[in-house]
Design a protein around this motif. Structure first.
Motif, PDB file in Angstrom:
ATOM      1  N   ALA A 130      34.723  49.601  37.897  1.00 53.14           N
ATOM      2  CA  ALA A 130      34.387  49.461  39.443  1.00 53.14           C
ATOM      3  C   ALA A 130      35.453  48.998  40.157  1.00 53.14           C
ATOM      4  O   ALA A 130      35.665  49.412  41.229  1.00 53.14           O
ATOM      5  N   VAL A 131      36.276  47.794  39.712  1.00 56.20           N
ATOM      6  CA  VAL A 131      37.282  47.300  40.496  1.00 56.20           C
ATOM      7  C   VAL A 131      38.638  48.422  40.640  1.00 56.20           C
ATOM      8  O   VAL A 131      39.334  48.628  41.486  1.00 56.20           O
ATOM      9  N   ALA A 132      38.835  49.285  39.313  1.00 50.41           N
ATOM     10  CA  ALA A 132      39.706  50.239  39.540  1.00 50.41           C
ATOM     11  C   ALA A 132      39.523  51.264  40.461  1.00 50.41           C
ATOM     12  O   ALA A 132      40.124  51.869  41.147  1.00 50.41           O
ATOM     13  N   ALA A 159      31.512  46.979  47.868  1.00 53.09           N
ATOM     14  CA  ALA A 159      31.428  45.360  47.675  1.00 53.09           C
ATOM     15  C   ALA A 159      32.683  44.675  47.372  1.00 53.09           C
ATOM     16  O   ALA A 159      32.801  43.621  47.602  1.00 53.09           O
ATOM     17  N   ILE A 160      33.404  45.455  46.531  1.00 50.44           N
ATOM     18  CA  ILE A 160      34.676  44.792  45.748  1.00 50.44           C
ATOM     19  C   ILE A 160      35.842  44.956  46.707  1.00 50.44           C
ATOM     20  O   ILE A 160      36.807  44.275  46.605  1.00 50.44           O
ATOM     21  N   ALA A 192      44.627  43.966  38.058  1.00 46.09           N
ATOM     22  CA  ALA A 192      44.471  42.637  37.590  1.00 46.09           C
ATOM     23  C   ALA A 192      44.063  41.387  38.456  1.00 46.09           C
ATOM     24  O   ALA A 192      43.502  40.890  38.446  1.00 46.09           O
ATOM     25  N   ASN A 193      45.250  41.788  39.566  1.00 39.47           N
ATOM     26  CA  ASN A 193      45.033  40.880  40.758  1.00 39.47           C
ATOM     27  C   ASN A 193      43.736  40.934  41.338  1.00 39.47           C
ATOM     28  O   ASN A 193      43.071  40.241  41.779  1.00 39.47           O
ATOM     29  N   ALA A 194      43.232  42.333  41.540  1.00 45.90           N
ATOM     30  CA  ALA A 194      41.892  42.535  42.043  1.00 45.90           C
ATOM     31  C   ALA A 194      40.821  42.071  41.338  1.00 45.90           C
ATOM     32  O   ALA A 194      39.787  41.536  41.941  1.00 45.90           O
TER      33      ALA A 194
END
Length: 92
Positions: free
Chosen positions: A7-9, A27-28, A44-46
């Motif tokens: 999801a973050v990707a 939302a992210i 990774a930062n996100a």
């Protein structure tokens, strides 16, 4: 959060995913924007920024949770899980 989060990707890539993933990615996105200029791996930062953001929202938007925190009965701590090692990194 956890490493390699799809999801973050999707949010980092600004992918146009169908259905619920699109809502989750939306939302992210604030965490993605907040971490965009940091050195290192953008994903990774996100993931880290998103974990911190979610923990802050839990602390500040739920009256039940915030009352328990104020009473010293609960802590909400952001963390990132390594899927490879099982190690959990606690964040500030």
């Amino acid at each position: 959060g956890h490493e390699h989060c799809g999801a973050v990707a999707a949010a980092v890539a600004d992918a146009k995913e169908p259905g619920n993933i699109a809502d989750i990615a939306k939302a992210i996105r604030p965490a993605v924007e907040q971490s965009r200029e940091l050195p290192g791996d953008p994903l990774a930062n996100a993931i880290r920024a998103n974990a911190l953001d979610i923990a802050a929202r839990l602390r500040n938007t739920s009256p039940v949770i915030s009352e328990k925190i104020k009473a010293g009965k609960l802590s909400v701590i952001a963390a990132v899980l390594s899927l490879k090692t099982g190690q959990v990194e606690l964040l500030k």
